[in-house]
Structure formats: C-alpha cells, structure tokens
Design a protein around this motif. Structure first.
Motif, PDB file in Angstrom:
ATOM      1  N   LYS A 222       1.008  -0.989   0.012  1.00 43.56           N
ATOM      2  CA  LYS A 222      -0.315   0.186  -0.033  1.00 43.56           C
ATOM      3  C   LYS A 222       0.847   1.120   0.323  1.00 43.56           C
ATOM      4  CE  LYS A 222      -3.840  -2.075   2.348  1.00 43.56           C
ATOM      5  NZ  LYS A 222      -4.994  -1.978   3.904  1.00 43.56           N
ATOM      6  N   ARG A 223       2.041   0.787  -0.315  1.00 41.56           N
ATOM      7  CA  ARG A 223       2.900   2.033  -0.931  1.00 41.56           C
ATOM      8  C   ARG A 223       3.088   3.213   0.969  1.00 41.56           C
ATOM      9  NH1 ARG A 223       4.770   3.486  -5.733  1.00 41.56           N
ATOM     10  NH2 ARG A 223       5.459   5.268  -5.331  1.00 41.56           N
ATOM     11  N   GLU A 224       2.803   4.698   0.397  1.00 42.80           N
ATOM     12  CA  GLU A 224       3.173   5.331   2.044  1.00 42.80           C
ATOM     13  C   GLU A 224       1.796   4.959   3.084  1.00 42.80           C
ATOM     14  OE1 GLU A 224       3.910   6.297  -0.972  1.00 42.80           O
ATOM     15  OE2 GLU A 224       5.269   7.326  -0.513  1.00 42.80           O
ATOM     16  N   GLU A 225       0.672   4.397   2.462  1.00 43.73           N
ATOM     17  CA  GLU A 225      -0.389   3.641   3.116  1.00 43.73           C
ATOM     18  C   GLU A 225       0.257   2.399   4.519  1.00 43.73           C
ATOM     19  OE1 GLU A 225      -2.348   6.541   4.145  1.00 43.73           O
ATOM     20  OE2 GLU A 225      -1.409   7.745   2.424  1.00 43.73           O
ATOM     21  N   ASP A 226       0.955   1.945   3.855  1.00 46.17           N
ATOM     22  CA  ASP A 226       1.569   0.639   4.365  1.00 46.17           C
ATOM     23  C   ASP A 226       1.678   0.564   5.563  1.00 46.17           C
ATOM     24  OD1 ASP A 226       1.721  -1.927   2.723  1.00 46.17           O
ATOM     25  OD2 ASP A 226       2.465  -1.686   4.794  1.00 46.17           O
ATOM     26  N   PRO A 227       1.359  -0.134   6.542  1.00 46.36           N
ATOM     27  CA  PRO A 227       1.186   0.196   8.172  1.00 46.36           C
ATOM     28  C   PRO A 227       3.202  -0.712   8.180  1.00 46.36           C
ATOM     29  CG  PRO A 227      -0.067  -2.333   7.507  1.00 46.36           C
ATOM     30  CD  PRO A 227      -0.079  -1.478   6.712  1.00 46.36           C
ATOM     31  N   GLY A 228       4.050  -0.935   7.212  1.00 48.94           N
ATOM     32  CA  GLY A 228       4.895  -1.706   7.226  1.00 48.94           C
ATOM     33  C   GLY A 228       5.860   0.095   6.505  1.00 48.94           C
ATOM     34  N   PHE A 229       5.100   1.067   6.437  1.00 51.29           N
ATOM     35  CA  PHE A 229       6.208   2.589   5.804  1.00 51.29           C
ATOM     36  C   PHE A 229       6.831   2.828   7.134  1.00 51.29           C
ATOM     37  CE2 PHE A 229       6.361   6.275   3.746  1.00 51.29           C
ATOM     38  CZ  PHE A 229       6.970   6.034   3.783  1.00 51.29           C
ATOM     39  N   THR A 230       7.982   3.070   7.778  1.00 43.44           N
ATOM     40  CA  THR A 230       8.626   3.629   8.827  1.00 43.44           C
ATOM     41  C   THR A 230       9.758   3.818   8.608  1.00 43.44           C
ATOM     42  OG1 THR A 230       8.698   2.322  11.101  1.00 43.44           O
ATOM     43  CG2 THR A 230       8.931   0.851   9.686  1.00 43.44           C
ATOM     44  N   GLY A 231      10.327   4.068   9.511  1.00 42.68           N
ATOM     45  CA  GLY A 231      11.277   4.266   9.837  1.00 42.68           C
ATOM     46  C   GLY A 231      11.767   5.916   9.075  1.00 42.68           C
ATOM     47  N   PHE A 232      13.376   5.802   8.602  1.00 41.85           N
ATOM     48  CA  PHE A 232      14.104   7.237   8.220  1.00 41.85           C
ATOM     49  C   PHE A 232      12.862   6.973   7.037  1.00 41.85           C
ATOM     50  CE2 PHE A 232      18.319   5.794   9.590  1.00 41.85           C
ATOM     51  CZ  PHE A 232      18.462   6.360   9.956  1.00 41.85           C
ATOM     52  N   HIS A 233      12.317   6.724   5.621  1.00 40.94           N
ATOM     53  CA  HIS A 233      11.829   7.002   4.835  1.00 40.94           C
ATOM     54  C   HIS A 233      10.139   7.345   5.784  1.00 40.94           C
ATOM     55  CE1 HIS A 233      15.037   6.767   2.714  1.00 40.94           C
ATOM     56  NE2 HIS A 233      14.864   5.310   2.478  1.00 40.94           N
ATOM     57  N   ARG A 234       9.799   6.865   6.185  1.00 41.43           N
ATOM     58  CA  ARG A 234       8.198   7.845   6.355  1.00 41.43           C
ATOM     59  C   ARG A 234       7.767   9.007   7.506  1.00 41.43           C
ATOM     60  NH1 ARG A 234       4.750   9.413   7.711  1.00 41.43           N
ATOM     61  NH2 ARG A 234       2.842   8.893   8.843  1.00 41.43           N
ATOM     62  N   ILE A 235       9.085   9.101   8.106  1.00 43.46           N
ATOM     63  CA  ILE A 235       9.798  10.502   8.411  1.00 43.46           C
ATOM     64  C   ILE A 235      10.229  11.276   7.274  1.00 43.46           C
ATOM     65  CG2 ILE A 235      11.072  11.339  10.282  1.00 43.46           C
ATOM     66  CD1 ILE A 235      11.145   8.608  12.002  1.00 43.46           C
ATOM     67  N   GLU A 236      10.575  11.089   6.744  1.00 42.57           N
ATOM     68  CA  GLU A 236      11.000  11.372   5.535  1.00 42.57           C
ATOM     69  C   GLU A 236      10.115  12.285   4.719  1.00 42.57           C
ATOM     70  OE1 GLU A 236      13.111   9.687   2.076  1.00 42.57           O
ATOM     71  OE2 GLU A 236      13.356  11.265   0.828  1.00 42.57           O
ATOM     72  N   TYR A 237       8.829  10.853   4.213  1.00 42.66           N
ATOM     73  CA  TYR A 237       7.816  11.545   3.977  1.00 42.66           C
ATOM     74  C   TYR A 237       6.772  12.641   5.016  1.00 42.66           C
ATOM     75  CZ  TYR A 237       2.690  10.548   2.336  1.00 42.66           C
ATOM     76  OH  TYR A 237       1.869  10.709   1.249  1.00 42.66           O
ATOM     77  N   GLY A 238       7.001  12.410   5.816  1.00 43.05           N
ATOM     78  CA  GLY A 238       6.128  13.218   6.809  1.00 43.05           C
ATOM     79  C   GLY A 238       6.627  15.260   6.820  1.00 43.05           C
ATOM     80  N   LEU A 239       7.862  15.049   7.270  1.00 42.68           N
ATOM     81  CA  LEU A 239       8.370  16.061   7.000  1.00 42.68           C
ATOM     82  C   LEU A 239       8.683  16.835   5.851  1.00 42.68           C
ATOM     83  CD1 LEU A 239      11.821  15.316   9.254  1.00 42.68           C
ATOM     84  CD2 LEU A 239       9.494  15.986  10.158  1.00 42.68           C
ATOM     85  N   TRP A 240       8.869  16.200   4.347  1.00 41.40           N
ATOM     86  CA  TRP A 240       8.997  17.003   3.151  1.00 41.40           C
ATOM     87  C   TRP A 240       7.433  16.918   2.749  1.00 41.40           C
ATOM     88  CZ3 TRP A 240      13.606  15.327   5.142  1.00 41.40           C
ATOM     89  CH2 TRP A 240      15.068  16.184   5.600  1.00 41.40           C
ATOM     90  N   SER A 241       7.232  15.694   2.113  1.00 46.84           N
ATOM     91  CA  SER A 241       5.612  15.548   1.138  1.00 46.84           C
ATOM     92  C   SER A 241       4.612  16.056   2.700  1.00 46.84           C
ATOM     93  CB  SER A 241       5.609  14.278   1.213  1.00 46.84           C
ATOM     94  OG  SER A 241       6.342  14.172   0.632  1.00 46.84           O
ATOM     95  N   GLN A 242       4.653  16.290   3.919  1.00 49.44           N
ATOM     96  CA  GLN A 242       3.423  15.877   4.208  1.00 49.44           C
ATOM     97  C   GLN A 242       4.040  17.789   5.378  1.00 49.44           C
ATOM     98  OE1 GLN A 242       2.413  12.352   6.426  1.00 49.44           O
ATOM     99  NE2 GLN A 242       0.743  12.107   5.172  1.00 49.44           N
ATOM    100  N   GLY A 243       4.848  18.130   5.358  1.00 48.12           N
ATOM    101  CA  GLY A 243       5.524  18.928   5.958  1.00 48.12           C
ATOM    102  C   GLY A 243       4.968  19.582   7.596  1.00 48.12           C
ATOM    103  N   THR A 244       5.132  18.890   8.421  1.00 48.91           N
ATOM    104  CA  THR A 244       4.502  18.213   9.765  1.00 48.91           C
ATOM    105  C   THR A 244       5.382  17.238  10.207  1.00 48.91           C
ATOM    106  OG1 THR A 244       2.628  18.007  10.819  1.00 48.91           O
ATOM    107  CG2 THR A 244       2.676  16.863   9.294  1.00 48.91           C
ATOM    108  N   THR A 245       4.741  17.523  11.534  1.00 52.45           N
ATOM    109  CA  THR A 245       5.686  16.162  12.606  1.00 52.45           C
ATOM    110  C   THR A 245       4.652  15.578  13.299  1.00 52.45           C
ATOM    111  OG1 THR A 245       5.326  17.750  14.377  1.00 52.45           O
ATOM    112  CG2 THR A 245       8.002  17.402  12.810  1.00 52.45           C
ATOM    113  N   GLU A 246       3.365  15.607  12.591  1.00 51.10           N
ATOM    114  CA  GLU A 246       2.187  14.784  12.943  1.00 51.10           C
ATOM    115  C   GLU A 246       2.677  13.266  12.888  1.00 51.10           C
ATOM    116  OE1 GLU A 246      -2.390  16.192  12.939  1.00 51.10           O
ATOM    117  OE2 GLU A 246      -0.886  18.110  13.509  1.00 51.10           O
ATOM    118  N   GLY A 247       2.061  13.108  13.645  1.00 44.63           N
ATOM    119  CA  GLY A 247       2.317  11.243  13.624  1.00 44.63           C
ATOM    120  C   GLY A 247       3.101  11.060  13.536  1.00 44.63           C
TER     121      GLY A 247
END
Lengths: 390, 274
Positions: A222-247
């Motif tokens: 499920k790509r970014e929505e996958d529960p296995g999406f964690t670690g460095f790139h999950r945080i990268e996604y949140g910070l850069w693509s979503q612009g937030t530290t939320e979640g």
C-alpha cells in the motif's frame, strides 16, 4: 618352560633399557637442540651497528626482508635511542641504550628503503635498504592472517563510532519531532543519514533491522499508506511531503530503539578479511545501479547520500590498500583514481558549497554518477584477488 | 625397574622441556585480536582527547604567567601522553617535539631547539618562570593536536600494541626509576602511573587470549605490587615528588617493574606476533 618367561622378561628389560637409553639420548639431543636454539644466535645472524658521537657505522645497510636482528653498540657518551624510520613513522626502536653497552632489536621488515637514526637528533641519518626475497614476495601476494588484524580492528572502531553517531542523531531527530520543529527535524534527519550511509557497505549484516529502519514505500503493497512503511523514509515523507511532524513520533521512537540495537550489534560484528574490499565493491555497484532512480524520493537529498556512500566505500576498501599497493601497485592506483574521479563528479554538482536537490539533476548527470560508482566497484572488486583472498 | 622408571622420567622431562621450547613460539596470530586492538584504539583516543584538552588549559596557565598553576597542571597533563606512548612514539617527529629530553641536543638545556614538555618543565622549575615559554607552549598544543589527528586516522599495528605493554614497563625501568625523566620537577610518579596504566590496559585487553595462567598470575601480581607502592605516595589527585620514595620502596618497585618488563617482552610471542 619356566626359562622362557624369565628369558623373555630379561629380554623385555634389556629392550626397555635399550629403548630408554635411546629415548634418553633423543631427549638429551632434543634438550641440547632446544637449549641451543634459545641461546644467543651466532653473530653472523645479527646485523651489527655501532653508533658513535657523530654517525652510525655502517651508515648504509642492506638486508633481506623478513625477521632481522640488529645488535646496536652505543660507542657515544650519551644514552642512545636507535630507530628504524619509514618517513616520520617509527618501524622499530630500541630506547635507552647506555653508553658503552649493546642492545638487540628484532623486527620483521618488509621490502623498502628506511632511515636509521644515529644518536643526536642533529646527526645525519643512515639508510637501511630491505631487499625482497622469494618468501617476502610470496607473503605480499598472499598476506598472512595477522596482516588483517589492524585493518579489521580499525573498521570495527569505525563502525562503532558511526553507529554511535546514528544513535545520537536519531535521538536528536526524535526530540525535534516531539517538539513539533519541522525544520529542526529535517536537519537532524539529514545529519543522521550521513553515518547511516557510511556504514551501509555492511548493511547486509543487519537486514532485519534495515527492513524496519529503511524500507522504501515503493516496495510495500500500500506504498505510503502501508503499515510497514516506517523508519527513515516514513519520517522523510512526513517532514518533506506533508510538511509536518504530526504522527511521526512512533516511527521516530522505533527508529531510535533500532539505532540502539544496531550500535550494540556493530560493536560485536566479526568480519572476514575479504569483507573489507568485497563489501565496498558490492555496495558501490548497488549505488551505481540505483543512481538513476530515487532513493530519498521526498527530500531529494541523494547527492548528500552518495557523498557519504563514497566515504564509507573508501574507508572500507582502503583499509587493505597498503597490502594491495605492495602486492600490485597498479590495482591500488586504479582504485585511487576511481575514488578521486567519483569524488570530483559528485563535487561538480555542488552549488555554493551545498548539495542541490536531486530532482534538478538530469539523466545525463545521473548516468555520470552511476558510471563513477561502477568504476569504483570494478576497481575495488580487483582488490581481494591481488592479495590472495579469492 | 627403578632405573628404568627414572630414565623414563628423565626422558619425559627432557622431552617435555623440548616440547615446551618448541611450542614457546605460539601459533600464528588470529583474528581474535581484532576486538582487543579495536578497544585499545578507543582507549588511546580517549586519552589523547584528554591530553589535548588538558594541554589547552596548561598552555593558558603558562601564557597568563601563572607559574604555580602551570606547575600544578604539568604532571596530570603529560600523564595522558605517558599512557599512550607505544602509539604516540610511532610518530618520530612529534615524539621529538613533544617529549624529547635535553640529552638529545648538542647544547642540552641551552639548545634553542630543545622543545616540548621538558623544555616547559625546565623553565617552570629551574627558572621558576614562564618567561619565554609562550611560543614553546603554543607549539606543544599544536603538536598534541596534530597527534590527535594522526592517531585518529592510524590503523593500529597489532604487534606495536601488544609489544607496547612491555615497552612501557621497560621505559619505567630504564628512565623513570632513576628519576631522570622529570629531572626538574620530580613528578616521575605521575609518569610511572601513566606508563603502568597504559601497560595494564593492554594486558587486560589481551589477557583472555593468553593461554598461560602462571604467566598471567605473575604479571598481575607484579602490577598489584606496583599499584600498592604508588598508592602509598598519593597526594590529592596525584602524587608527591619522587624524592619522597623510600629506598626500600624504590627497590621493591624497581624489582616489580623489571620483572614486568621482562615478562611482558614475551607477550608478542605468546600471541603469535613475533
């Protein structure tokens, strides 16, 4: 009948005595040989150097490679320190030889030209030439295990320190995320990635941790929505693509816990001599294969990652470089050239001392990076064969 | 039969002797040494970091003209150098500029080339002044900082590390017991502590690989003797001057140190690094 056993008993005794006598002789022989071996070797085996107030006599020496014993006679009127030098590095030394006395120094010497010190620091130095032998040449082509102790321990220190840096940086990342500081978290994330990539040549040794610390959304159902999406790139996604530290806090805490496990594991990781150049070559090829794509798809910080990759590759492979350079100078030169070229290719993309976003680098530019890493992979891949590890 | 038995006993003894001689040269070194050598590099790095930070403070005291403060900082600062000498001494140029003695120079103390710790020591104690020591102190700090960088990028040669345990004790035996090393300040007990710490660290790290309990027992026993004597002369965070050492303690210390130097000179061979 009663005679026979007695006779045989007598024969047995005589045989035993004879056997014992032989054994005694053998024993005495062994004793003598052993004693002889431990006694001071004949003077002919020693290289005698006399140091007077002004110079060494002789001041020019030539010896075959291997373990050599020097007998240094202090004919000056001050305490003497005698050294064999390779540039500024001391190869062997004997300190505090009192005036009028002798001291011996035994050292394994590799072929090459060395300097010897001759008393006062202002006295001219002598020259020691160590000539290759059939044995030393065989050793160069296939160094003994002991030659890899230094390189492997140096790499162990490196892995320990870099994993310590990953831990410190992920702790800062978690803390910035808790504070809701997006820019601070981005900086901490970027800082953590440098040591993380520098130790990547051995990442195959902790693939279980990598799966949790560094998975790419592309490889998850499920790509970014996958529960296995964690670690460095999950945080990268949140910070850069979503612009937030939320979640991001659960991912940051898990990353920090994994970084602690990683540090502990790297502190005790046993590697084999062939891993140093081998892992570097394999990892350089992996970087080359991935260079045209995107490994940090949200932050586009690939150039910083490549730079750290190159440092990690160089550190690992070059630990055996002194051995390779002695066995096959051309093989060593080829890697130095490939590493130098890859470094200038990367640095060529820098804008005002900073790495630009990778999405500004066109296909031709990415190809150039891929080729540079492929060349490093090829050159490092020739290392093990040059020192008998294949 | 008794004769027979005695002969056999003798033979067995001779054979065992020959055997022990034959195996005195241990099997070639193995990769079991990788972890101890790595741990030793971490120890050395920490000591050198402390050397740089303590030298920074020491140099500040000298340059501010504070003779008493500089004297107080001299010994604790150089102790870090003494602890890592097997590695520090690999860099001949830096060893000369950091730790050479007046004997190494044509005009001894008067030689303008006489540098480093002992040059500063001479000024502080013999002249009771910091005059003219500013440039020497600056150079000392630059040299220990350079040393820190070189050690950082150095791959430690295992034979130097393992051999270092004996080299350090030999150094104590040859130049520290006589009190000639710190001849102006008489802070030799600090240096001895540094050398012994450095030697003990190496032994502690390779001990699990040395298959000779009697040897280790003797070595650790002599280290304990040295520790006990040094402990008697502790004062504050350090030690009293060397002239306080009683003759009987000096003799005991000397014997333990000499035996350690001799025993530890075989450590390389025991680990297959000759």
């Amino acid at each position: 009948m009663p005679e026979t056993p007695r006779k045989s008993a007598g024969t047995a005794t005589r045989l035993m005595l004879a056997g014992a006598a032989v054994l005694v002789l053998l024993g005495i022989g062994a004793f003598w040989l052993a004693a002889r071996r431990t006694a001071a070797p004949p003077a002919a085996d020693e290289i005698v150097v006399t140091v007077n107030d002004a110079t060494c006599e002789p001041a020019t020496l030539e010896v075959p490679a291997g373990r050599r014993t020097f007998r240094i006679h202090n004919a000056s009127d001050r305490p003497l320190e005698w050294e064999i030098l390779d540039g500024v590095m001391v190869v062997a030394e004997r300190e505090n030889i009192a005036p009028g006395l002798n001291a011996t120094l035994s050292q394994r010497l590799a072929p090459g030209t060395y300097e010897i010190t001759c008393g006062l620091l202002s006295n001219p130095r002598g020259t020691l030439t160590v000539v290759a032998t059939a044995e030393s040449e065989a050793r160069q082509a296939a160094p003994e295990t002991r030659e890899f102790i230094g390189p492997l321990s140096e790499y162990r220190v490196y892995l320990g320190r870099r994993s310590g840096q990953v831990l410190t940086a992920t702790a800062a990342l978690s803390e910035r995320i808790a504070a809701g500081d997006v820019e601070g978290a981005k900086a901490a994330w970027t800082a953590a990635r440098v040591p993380w990539r520098e130790i990547a040549p051995v990442s195959a040794r902790w693939s279980d941790l990598t799966n949790g610390m560094d998975p790419q959304a592309d490889y998850l159902a499920k790509r970014e929505e996958d529960p296995g999406f964690t670690g460095f790139h999950r945080i990268e996604y949140g910070l850069w693509s979503q612009g937030t530290t939320e979640g991001l806090q659960p991912a940051a805490d898990k990353l920090l816990a994994d970084a602690a496990t990683l540090k502990e594991r790297l502190g005790a990781l046993d590697l084999a001599p062939a891993d140093l150049a081998g892992n570097a070559a394999a990892f350089a090829q992996r970087v080359a294969d991935q260079a045209t794509g995107s490994q940090t798809p949200y932050s586009h910080t690939e150039l910083a990652e490549f730079s750290a990759d190159l440092d990690g590759i160089a550190k690992s492979a070059l630990l055996v470089d002194p051995l390779v350079a002695a066995a096959s100078p051309a093989t060593s030169e080829a890697l130095h050239k490939a590493l130098g070229n890859a470094r200038s290719v990367l640095d060529g993309f820098m804008v005002e001392g900073a790495w630009p976003s990778y999405d500004t680098i066109d296909t031709a530019g990415r190809e150039k990076i891929a080729q540079a890493f492929a060349a490093v992979a090829g050159a490092a891949g020739a290392y093990n064969a040059a020192i008998g590890l294949e | 039969m008794r004769l027979c038995k005695r002969l056999f006993t003798l033979t067995a003894a001779a054979g065992a002797f020959a055997l022990s001689q034959g195996t005195a040269r241990a099997a070639d070194a193995t990769l079991d040494l990788v972890a101890p050598i790595a741990d030793y590099k971490i120890f050395v790095s920490e000591e050198v970091d402390a050397l740089v930070s303590d030298t920074t403070t020491f140099v500040e005291a000298i340059k501010s003209g504070d003779v008493e403060q500089a004297k107080a900082l001299f010994a604790p600062t150089r102790m870090h150098y003494e602890a890592v000498e097997p590695i520090a001494e690999l860099f001949s140029d830096l060893d000369v500029s950091i730790d050479s003695r007046a004997d190494d120079y044509e005009q001894a103390e008067a030689d303008p080339a006489f540098p480093g710790f002992h040059r500063v020591e001479y000024g502080l104690w013999e002249k009771n002044s910091t005059e003219g020591l500013g440039p020497v102190a600056d150079k000392l700090l630059a040299d220990v900082t350079e040393l820190q960088g070189r050690i950082e990028s150095l791959t430690f040669p295992p034979e130097v590390v393992v051999g270092g345990a004996g080299v350090l004790m030999e150094e104590v035996a040859a130049t520290k017991i006589s009190g000639e090393e710190d001849r102006y300040s008489h802070t030799d007990l600090w240096d001895i502590r540094g050398n012994v710490d450095g030697s003990q660290k190496i032994v502690e790290l390779v001990e699990p690989l040395v298959n000779d309990p009697a040897f280790l027992e003797q070595v650790n026993g002599n280290f304990a003797t040295v520790d006990t004597i040094l402990a008697k002369y502790e004062e504050g965070d350090g030690y009293v001057t060397y002239d306080h050492l009683t003759e009987s303690d000096r003799v005991t210390l000397s014997a333990a140190v000499n035996t350690l130097a001799e025993d530890l000179s075989t450590l390389r061979g025991k680990l297959g690094l000759d």
